[in-house]
Motif scaffolding. Structure first.
Motif, mmCIF file in Angstrom:
data_model
loop_
_atom_site.group_PDB
_atom_site.id
_atom_site.type_symbol
_atom_site.label_atom_id
_atom_site.label_comp_id
_atom_site.label_asym_id
_atom_site.label_seq_id
_atom_site.Cartn_x
_atom_site.Cartn_y
_atom_site.Cartn_z
ATOM 1 N N ASP A 171 -6.179 -6.141 0.770
ATOM 2 C CA ASP A 171 -5.427 -5.124 -0.363
ATOM 3 C C ASP A 171 -4.090 -5.891 -0.677
ATOM 4 O O ASP A 171 -3.620 -6.947 0.191
ATOM 5 C CB ASP A 171 -4.984 -3.748 0.525
ATOM 6 C CG ASP A 171 -6.196 -2.717 0.544
ATOM 7 O OD1 ASP A 171 -7.049 -3.023 -0.133
ATOM 8 O OD2 ASP A 171 -6.056 -1.810 1.558
ATOM 9 N N THR A 172 -3.651 -5.787 -1.744
ATOM 10 C CA THR A 172 -2.401 -6.571 -2.227
ATOM 11 C C THR A 172 -1.285 -5.818 -1.988
ATOM 12 O O THR A 172 -1.381 -4.536 -1.470
ATOM 13 C CB THR A 172 -2.538 -6.495 -3.906
ATOM 14 O OG1 THR A 172 -2.617 -5.410 -4.368
ATOM 15 C CG2 THR A 172 -4.071 -7.282 -4.322
ATOM 16 N N ILE A 173 -0.369 -6.434 -2.065
ATOM 17 C CA ILE A 173 1.104 -5.989 -1.956
ATOM 18 C C ILE A 173 1.423 -4.465 -2.963
ATOM 19 O O ILE A 173 1.805 -3.842 -2.423
ATOM 20 C CB ILE A 173 2.277 -6.956 -2.003
ATOM 21 C CG1 ILE A 173 1.902 -8.279 -1.187
ATOM 22 C CG2 ILE A 173 3.602 -6.160 -1.809
ATOM 23 C CD1 ILE A 173 1.998 -7.874 0.269
ATOM 24 N N GLU A 174 0.788 -4.682 -4.073
ATOM 25 C CA GLU A 174 0.965 -3.838 -5.106
ATOM 26 C C GLU A 174 0.382 -2.548 -4.749
ATOM 27 O O GLU A 174 0.592 -1.438 -5.004
ATOM 28 C CB GLU A 174 0.350 -4.240 -6.496
ATOM 29 C CG GLU A 174 1.085 -3.332 -7.533
ATOM 30 C CD GLU A 174 0.046 -2.153 -7.762
ATOM 31 O OE1 GLU A 174 0.557 -1.202 -8.599
ATOM 32 O OE2 GLU A 174 -1.060 -2.340 -7.496
ATOM 33 N N ASP A 175 -0.615 -2.695 -3.737
ATOM 34 C CA ASP A 175 -1.397 -1.544 -3.307
ATOM 35 C C ASP A 175 -0.585 -0.828 -2.391
ATOM 36 O O ASP A 175 -0.486 0.369 -2.186
ATOM 37 C CB ASP A 175 -2.498 -1.814 -2.568
ATOM 38 C CG ASP A 175 -3.782 -2.130 -3.671
ATOM 39 O OD1 ASP A 175 -3.788 -1.732 -4.641
ATOM 40 O OD2 ASP A 175 -4.832 -3.175 -3.195
ATOM 41 N N VAL A 176 0.285 -1.337 -1.478
ATOM 42 C CA VAL A 176 1.335 -0.788 -0.727
ATOM 43 C C VAL A 176 2.365 0.039 -1.527
ATOM 44 O O VAL A 176 2.879 1.053 -1.194
ATOM 45 C CB VAL A 176 2.059 -1.794 0.178
ATOM 46 C CG1 VAL A 176 2.779 -1.274 1.238
ATOM 47 C CG2 VAL A 176 0.759 -2.582 1.056
ATOM 48 N N TYR A 177 2.672 -0.871 -2.659
ATOM 49 C CA TYR A 177 3.845 -0.135 -3.614
ATOM 50 C C TYR A 177 3.217 1.143 -4.001
ATOM 51 O O TYR A 177 3.911 2.131 -4.262
ATOM 52 C CB TYR A 177 4.121 -1.147 -4.586
ATOM 53 C CG TYR A 177 5.458 -2.005 -4.118
ATOM 54 C CD1 TYR A 177 6.831 -1.538 -4.667
ATOM 55 C CD2 TYR A 177 5.200 -3.272 -3.670
ATOM 56 C CE1 TYR A 177 7.870 -2.556 -4.263
ATOM 57 C CE2 TYR A 177 6.467 -3.994 -3.256
ATOM 58 C CZ TYR A 177 7.619 -3.524 -3.658
ATOM 59 O OH TYR A 177 8.595 -4.482 -3.377
ATOM 60 N N ALA A 178 1.949 1.019 -4.514
ATOM 61 C CA ALA A 178 1.224 2.249 -5.235
ATOM 62 C C ALA A 178 1.253 3.433 -4.199
ATOM 63 O O ALA A 178 1.458 4.581 -4.550
ATOM 64 C CB ALA A 178 0.059 1.981 -5.628
ATOM 65 N N PHE A 179 0.927 3.042 -2.950
ATOM 66 C CA PHE A 179 0.953 4.266 -2.078
ATOM 67 C C PHE A 179 2.087 4.681 -1.812
ATOM 68 O O PHE A 179 2.230 5.988 -1.701
ATOM 69 C CB PHE A 179 0.356 3.781 -0.626
ATOM 70 C CG PHE A 179 0.465 4.321 0.563
ATOM 71 C CD1 PHE A 179 -0.343 5.554 0.630
ATOM 72 C CD2 PHE A 179 1.463 4.397 1.530
ATOM 73 C CE1 PHE A 179 -0.190 6.469 1.710
ATOM 74 C CE2 PHE A 179 1.723 5.361 2.452
ATOM 75 C CZ PHE A 179 0.735 6.298 2.572
#
Length: 517
Positions: A431-439
């Motif tokens: 997963d990307t860092i952006e996925d963490v942000y989106a979560f």
């Protein structure tokens, strides 16, 4: 005043005024009458209040008072002058002689004959030139003969009373009226040694117009340089201190001329002068007509200074009352014009003030409406942005992968939210860092709102989302950007603890320093 007594324009103004103010007809009619039936001014005064002092009413009151005073003044002046002039009006008007306005015409240019007449007159022209040359030579050899012949023939060419013939008027170079007057004054002072007389430096017509406009007396003095009494008249009568003082004290317009000049000769003919020296007193005579200028007395021949002053004094006294009445009437008319002008200025100033207040009020209303419109647009834009943000969160929440099971290629991330709560979530290492942000951004968002989801495609069109927070590790402090290309496994390994920090708080400088390192 009933509505039937109003004109169509006034009824239209009343209807327009009451439609805006909803005031009763009687009060509206009274206010419109005070505002000269100007609807704009009446509406302004209805909302802003009437001024303490109405400039129009004040000007009208001043005009009425001034007119009453002027009528009383004119009545008193008429009573004073009527008794003195009533007995002499009929006889004096019969004795008055109109004073003509003489404007000298420039001499016409001589026309040269055409070629045929030139050839016919050529022998006569040659004979004339030869005769003129012989006469000039003869006068040069015998210089006493021209003076002897002039003395012999001069009495034959004298006019009755010692006036010279009209040929003398053509012996001097023609000048403009002003230059002719200046030449006469200069020659008069040089030949007679007389100074101090207030001669008018201009033409006879200009002097006559000045006397008529300012209601002054005009004294016309005509002299003949060939008359035997001219020198004595200038030195003994005109130069007498009493005469000079009389002319100056009475503010008489003094104009003089020599009949050797064309203008003075024309004036002498118009005034029917038969003897020199000649003086005529001219003034405005209202008993003859409203614009008449008449000769009120004539002083002909060599006159002692005392008699000269007495005749002028008698003539001035006989016509001073009539001129005083005319001056009073003109002053009253000027005062009336001044009052009307003042009233118009006051009314225009009132209109300008009312117009300015109306303009300021319209500008304030326009600014208030613009501010309200901008506020509404800002609220609408903010509400749309909130709806687009909610739609994006629903869309992004649906696109997130479900949480993987423990073990395997996973990374355990502990998140400390902005409100202090702690959330733990597992992500795959790919997963990307952006996925963490989106979560983090979609925590607590309901993704199954069917009614709102129907609008999502339209709301998400052209929308670019920006995260209002950042993920930061505490020890050591490090900021992780949502746009990094590295995966969760590459950045965090198997586990990590992150803090959700709102954008704008302290730590921006530290982040920049770390990135530079």
């Amino acid at each position: 005043m009933s509505s039937d007594a109003l004109t169509d324009a006034q009824q239209a103004a009343l209807a327009q005024y009451t439609a805006v103010t909803n005031q009763d007809a009687a009060a509206a009619t009274a206010l419109l009458r005070r505002c000269q039936w100007n609807v704009e001014i009446a509406i302004t005064r209805f909302f802003d209040g009437e001024p303490a002092v109405d400039p129009v009413a004040e000007a009208q009151a001043q005009e009425a008072a001034a007119r009453a005073a002027q009528r009383e003044q004119l009545r008193n002046a008429a009573n004073r002058t009527s008794t003195s002039t009533s007995t002499s009006t009929s006889s004096s008007s019969a004795d008055l002689t109109p004073a003509p306005r003489v404007v000298p015409q420039p001499p016409a240019a001589a026309r040269r004959p055409n070629g045929v007449f030139t050839l016919i007159l050529l022998p006569f022209s040659i004979a004339w030139r030869l005769t003129s040359g012989v006469a000039y030579l003869f006068s040069t050899l015998f210089p006493f003969l021209p003076r002897l012949l002039s003395n012999f023939y001069s009495p034959l060419h004298r006019r009755p009373g010692g006036a010279s013939s009209s040929s003398s008027a053509t012996t001097r170079r023609a000048l403009s009226p002003r230059d002719t007057a200046s030449r006469f004054i200069r020659e008069f002072e040089e030949e007679n040694g007389v100074t101090g007389l207030p001669w008018f430096e201009g033409g006879y017509a200009a002097a006559l117009d000045l006397a008529k406009q300012e209601l002054k007396f005009l004294l016309v003095v005509l002299l003949s340089p060939e008359h035997d009494d001219t020198a004595a008249y200038c030195r003994e009568t005109l130069a007498n201190p009493d005469v000079v003082k009389f002319v100056k004290d009475r503010d008489i317009v003094l104009w003089g001329g020599s009949v050797a000049d064309s203008e003075a000769y024309q004036v002498s003919t118009a005034l029917q002068c038969t003897k020199f020296p000649f003086a005529a007193l001219i003034t405005h005579t209202p008993q003859a007509s409203a614009t008449a200028m008449s000769v009120v007395t004539r002083i002909v021949g060599l006159t002692p200074p005392q008699t000269f002053v007495q005749k002028l004094t008698a003539a001035i006294a006989a016509h001073s009352d009539a001129l005083t009445a005319v001056r009073t009437r003109r002053a009253a008319e000027a005062a009336d014009r001044s009052i009307r002008d003042e009233q118009n200025r006051a009314y225009e100033a009132s209109l300008a003030r009312d117009a300015e207040r109306a303009r300021v009020r319209r500008a304030e209303e326009a600014a208030r409406a613009k501010a309200e419109m901008e506020e509404k647009e800002a609220l609408a834009a903010a509400e749309r942005e909130e709806r687009r943000l909610a739609a994006w969160r629903r869309w992004r929440g649906k696109s997130l992968k479900s949480e993987p099971a423990a073990g395997g290629d996973t990374c355990r991330i502990a998140l400390v939210m902005g409100d202090g709560t702690r959330v733990v979530r597992r992500f795959t290492v790919s997963d990307t860092i952006e996925d963490v942000y989106a979560f983090v951004d979609t925590v607590g968002v309901t993704v199954d709102d069917g009614e709102a989801a129907d609008e999502d495609p339209e709301l998400l069109e052209g929308y670019e989302h920006e995260y209002g927070f950042r993920l930061v590790s505490n020890m050591p402090r490090r900021v992780y950007d949502a746009e990094e290309d590295k995966t969760v496994g590459e950045r965090f390994g198997r586990s990590v603890a992150l803090i959700v920090e709102p954008v704008g708080e302290e730590g921006d400088d530290d982040e920049e320093d770390e990135e530079e390192e």
